[in-house]
Every structure is written in structure tokens, then in C-alpha cells.
Design a protein around this motif. Structure first.
Motif, PDB file in Angstrom:
ATOM      1  N   THR A   1      11.170  18.523  62.230  1.00  0.00           N
ATOM      2  CA  THR A   1      12.005  17.612  61.448  1.00  0.00           C
ATOM      3  C   THR A   1      12.944  18.403  60.549  1.00  0.00           C
ATOM      4  O   THR A   1      12.716  19.580  60.261  1.00  0.00           O
ATOM      5  CB  THR A   1      11.148  16.675  60.578  1.00  0.00           C
ATOM      6  N   LEU A   2      13.984  17.730  60.124  1.00  0.00           N
ATOM      7  CA  LEU A   2      14.971  18.327  59.229  1.00  0.00           C
ATOM      8  C   LEU A   2      15.115  17.429  58.011  1.00  0.00           C
ATOM      9  O   LEU A   2      15.413  16.238  58.138  1.00  0.00           O
ATOM     10  CB  LEU A   2      16.320  18.470  59.944  1.00  0.00           C
ATOM     11  N   GLN A   3      14.879  17.997  56.837  1.00  0.00           N
ATOM     12  CA  GLN A   3      15.038  17.269  55.584  1.00  0.00           C
ATOM     13  C   GLN A   3      16.451  17.519  55.050  1.00  0.00           C
ATOM     14  O   GLN A   3      16.844  18.661  54.835  1.00  0.00           O
ATOM     15  CB  GLN A   3      14.012  17.753  54.553  1.00  0.00           C
ATOM     16  N   LEU A   4      17.205  16.451  54.858  1.00  0.00           N
ATOM     17  CA  LEU A   4      18.560  16.556  54.327  1.00  0.00           C
ATOM     18  C   LEU A   4      18.572  16.020  52.900  1.00  0.00           C
ATOM     19  O   LEU A   4      18.303  14.842  52.666  1.00  0.00           O
ATOM     20  CB  LEU A   4      19.535  15.762  55.195  1.00  0.00           C
ATOM     21  N   SER A   5      18.857  16.894  51.952  1.00  0.00           N
ATOM     22  CA  SER A   5      18.922  16.465  50.555  1.00  0.00           C
ATOM     23  C   SER A   5      20.341  15.996  50.246  1.00  0.00           C
ATOM     24  O   SER A   5      21.315  16.670  50.576  1.00  0.00           O
ATOM     25  CB  SER A   5      18.532  17.613  49.622  1.00  0.00           C
ATOM     26  N   THR A   6      20.455  14.823  49.635  1.00  0.00           N
ATOM     27  CA  THR A   6      21.754  14.234  49.335  1.00  0.00           C
ATOM     28  C   THR A   6      21.904  14.064  47.824  1.00  0.00           C
ATOM     29  O   THR A   6      21.017  14.437  47.052  1.00  0.00           O
ATOM     30  CB  THR A   6      21.897  12.867  50.020  1.00  0.00           C
ATOM     31  N   LYS A   7      23.006  13.482  47.421  1.00  0.00           N
ATOM     32  CA  LYS A   7      23.276  13.287  46.000  1.00  0.00           C
ATOM     33  C   LYS A   7      22.229  12.390  45.346  1.00  0.00           C
ATOM     34  O   LYS A   7      21.899  12.557  44.164  1.00  0.00           O
ATOM     35  CB  LYS A   7      24.672  12.684  45.813  1.00  0.00           C
ATOM     36  N   ASN A   8      21.689  11.453  46.102  1.00  0.00           N
ATOM     37  CA  ASN A   8      20.740  10.496  45.507  1.00  0.00           C
ATOM     38  C   ASN A   8      19.532  10.256  46.407  1.00  0.00           C
ATOM     39  O   ASN A   8      19.174   9.126  46.702  1.00  0.00           O
ATOM     40  CB  ASN A   8      21.440   9.168  45.195  1.00  0.00           C
ATOM     41  N   GLY A   9      18.940  11.355  46.847  1.00  0.00           N
ATOM     42  CA  GLY A   9      17.715  11.226  47.629  1.00  0.00           C
ATOM     43  C   GLY A   9      17.726  12.113  48.860  1.00  0.00           C
ATOM     44  O   GLY A   9      18.702  12.817  49.137  1.00  0.00           O
ATOM     45  N   THR A  10      16.633  12.095  49.595  1.00  0.00           N
ATOM     46  CA  THR A  10      16.524  12.876  50.825  1.00  0.00           C
ATOM     47  C   THR A  10      16.254  11.950  51.995  1.00  0.00           C
ATOM     48  O   THR A  10      15.796  10.816  51.821  1.00  0.00           O
ATOM     49  CB  THR A  10      15.383  13.909  50.725  1.00  0.00           C
TER      50      THR A  10
ATOM     51  N   ASN B   1       7.215  27.119  59.248  1.00  0.00           N
ATOM     52  CA  ASN B   1       7.334  25.935  58.397  1.00  0.00           C
ATOM     53  C   ASN B   1       7.980  24.811  59.194  1.00  0.00           C
ATOM     54  O   ASN B   1       9.008  24.272  58.826  1.00  0.00           O
ATOM     55  CB  ASN B   1       8.177  26.274  57.160  1.00  0.00           C
ATOM     56  N   LYS B   2       7.359  24.473  60.310  1.00  0.00           N
ATOM     57  CA  LYS B   2       7.981  23.575  61.275  1.00  0.00           C
ATOM     58  C   LYS B   2       8.262  22.190  60.720  1.00  0.00           C
ATOM     59  O   LYS B   2       9.144  21.499  61.186  1.00  0.00           O
ATOM     60  CB  LYS B   2       7.103  23.468  62.528  1.00  0.00           C
ATOM     61  N   GLN B   3       7.512  21.761  59.740  1.00  0.00           N
ATOM     62  CA  GLN B   3       7.725  20.424  59.211  1.00  0.00           C
ATOM     63  C   GLN B   3       8.526  20.448  57.909  1.00  0.00           C
ATOM     64  O   GLN B   3       8.681  19.420  57.272  1.00  0.00           O
ATOM     65  CB  GLN B   3       6.368  19.746  58.971  1.00  0.00           C
TER      66      GLN B   3
END
Length: 306
Positions: free
Chosen positions: A48-57, A86-88
Motif C-alpha cells: 500500500t501507499l500512504q499519501l499525506s495531504t493538506k488535511n489528512g491521509t 516496510n511493505k505496509q
């Protein structure tokens, strides 16, 4: 103002991008590069890929994003960003964008949402994200929407936006619309909102168009790079120098102070002034055409034309 011509330029730019993409990643499934790409993408299954944004992930499939986003694929291949240990927990920052816009981009990039169904307010941020992540299927779709949306309310913003992302065909479309609609762009109220660099760039482009300096190719406003533009301009200047010298040579064959000689002299003087003007513009362009500065730009898109 010609929408058919504008669309043709977008299609040519799209074909060129696809050609470049193919030259990097390969079209032939039997070639080593294609096999390596397929194997690498297969190894990302389940990550999976976690994308951090201006107001949440938000979380999405790393494999699906790497399939359509060349920047993510390159980072994965270079092992500069993601680690097998760190696959997850693979992460990427898109903190300058709202979560809603990032989510909509992800949905289009992973083909869960059709690009034509994008929210009007997210066309611009999705285009920016696509440009940043090199997701050309989304970027091309957003650019086409922007082409159809250029109007008197947003052409200034689109010019700045296209200039910042180096979307040359879109820049030309908005500029052509603006010049046709507004005439003297320097007197428009929004002129002061542009950076000094972009103001000078627009003035020079308009000057090049109106002066007829590039008569042999006057529909072409953009070139591969500054060197190509200056080389073509220099070639044009040299052409007019040669014509001037030929006129002077012909005049020597005419008796002085005759009506024919005086007529030729007036034309020669006019040609000399024109050549000197071209040389002055050439010198100015050599100092002005420089790397573009970044400009913050936000706009909403209204789909008015089909």
C-alpha cells in the motif's frame, strides 16, 4: 482562434509523450526492460501507499499507482523511497493538496473513475498532481478539459498555470484567446497580477506575432527550446539582410537621381529600418528568454464548450 488546431496540437503533444514513455519503458513485452518492469510491478502486489495531504491521509495500491505514475515507478525502481522491509508503510507527501483532490486523482490514476467525470473544482489540482507524479493519462485528460474551458474569466489564470507547469500548447491556446479577446493585454486590469517575468514574456510573444518577424512560420509560437527559437529568429533576420543587400546591388545598376533610383532608395531605407528593428528585438529576446519563475495559481474550471 481555432479549436480544431488547438486540439491537433494537444494530440501531437500526447503522441510525443507516449513516444518518450515507450522509449523509456518499452512497448515490446519480450524486451528486457518490459520484463523487468512487469516483474517489479508484480513484486509490489499487496503493498500500500500512504499519501499525506493538506488535511489528512489516504491509502491506495502502490502497484496500481506505479503502473500509471512514472515518477512513482522510477522511485520504486531506484529504491530511493520505498523499502521492502516496510511493505505496509510506504509513504509519499502531497501536503500542498486537499485530500478530496488527491482522492479524485488517485481514483482516476487507478482507473476507478473516468477522467471526464472529474469535479470542475479539482481539474487544476489533479492536473498539478499528475504533472508532479508524471501520470500522463490524467494530465492529458485534464489539459483537454482546460482547453475546452478557456474563457475571458480564466484565461489569465490558465496562462500562469500553463507557464508554471510548462504546458506549452495550453499556454498558447489561452494566450491566443486572450489576445483575440482583449487586444491590448497590457491595459487589462489583471495585468498587474502577473509576475514581471511573465509580463515581459507575453509582451515579447505578442511583439513577435504582430511584427511578422516569423513570417514563414507565424502560426508557431513555441519551440523545443530557447536556442531553437533564437536560431530561427536569427535565420529570419539574415534572410531580410540578404534581401536588403540584393536591393542595394540592384540599385547600383540604376542611374542616380532618376525616379526609379529614388523609388528604390525609399524602399531600401524602409528595409534598413525593418532589419534594424528585427536586430533590436533579437538582442532583447536573447536577454529576456530565460527560465520561467514559479507562480502560484488557483482557478475553477467551467465547462462551456464541447
Amino acid at each position: 482562434y481555432n479549436m480544431a488546431e488547438a486540439r491537433r496540437r494537444v494530440e501531437e503533444a500526447t503522441a510525443h509523450q507516449q513516444q518518450v514513455h515507450s522509449s523509456i519503458f518499452g512497448d515490446d513485452e519480450n524486451c528486457d526492460e518490459a520484463k523487468e518492469r512487469t516483474e517489479l510491478l508484480r513484486s509490489l502486489e499487496g503493498q500500500t501507499l500512504q499519501l499525506s495531504t493538506k488535511n489528512g491521509t489516504l491509502e491506495t495500491s502502490l502497484k496500481e499507482m506505479a503502473e500509471t505514475c512514472d515518477a512513482i515507478y522510477t522511485l520504486v525502481a531506484a529504491k530511493n523511497l520505498f523499502r521492502d522491509s516496510n511493505k505496509q508503510g510506504n509513504e509519499m507527501s502531497l501536503e500542498f493538496f486537499e485530500r478530496k483532490a488527491v482522492q479524485e486523482f488517485v481514483d482516476m490514476a487507478t482507473k476507478r473513475k473516468k477522467t471526464e467525470d472529474v469535479s470542475p473544482d479539482n481539474v487544476v489540482p489533479c492536473c498539478e498532481i499528475a504533472n508532479f507524479l508524471q501520470c500522463y493519462i490524467v494530465q492529458e485528460a485534464m489539459v483537454k478539459i482546460l482547453f475546452d474551458s478557456v474563457d475571458s474569466d480564466n484565461c489569465w489564470s490558465i496562462i500562469q498555470f500553463a507557464d508554471r507547469l510548462q504546458l506549452h500548447a495550453l499556454f498558447e491556446e489561452a494566450l491566443s484567446y486572450m489576445i483575440a479577446l482583449l487586444g491590448n493585454i497590457e491595459e487589462h486590469a489583471a495585468w498587474q497580477d502577473l509576475s514581471a517575468h511573465l509580463q515581459q514574456r507575453l509582451v515579447n510573444i505578442k511583439k513577435a506575432i504582430s511584427s511578422g518577424a516569423l513570417t514563414n512560420d507565424k502560426k508557431r509560437l513555441f519551440f523545443a527550446n530557447t536556442q531553437e527559437y533564437l536560431a530561427i529568429f536569427e535565420e529570419t533576420v539574415q534572410y531580410h539582410r540578404d534581401r536588403l543587400n540584393e536591393a542595394k546591388l540592384r540599385q547600383t545598376e540604376t542611374p542616380e537621381n532618376t525616379n526609379s533610383w529614388r523609388y528604390a532608395q525609399r524602399n531600401i531605407e524602409k528595409q534598413e529600418r525593418f532589419v534594424k528593428g528585427l536586430e533590436a528585438v533579437m538582442a532583447e529576446h536573447q536577454t529576456v528568454f530565460a527560465p520561467k519563475s514559479k507562480i502560484d495559481c488557483h482557478m475553477s474550471v467551467k465547462r462551456k464548450r464541447s
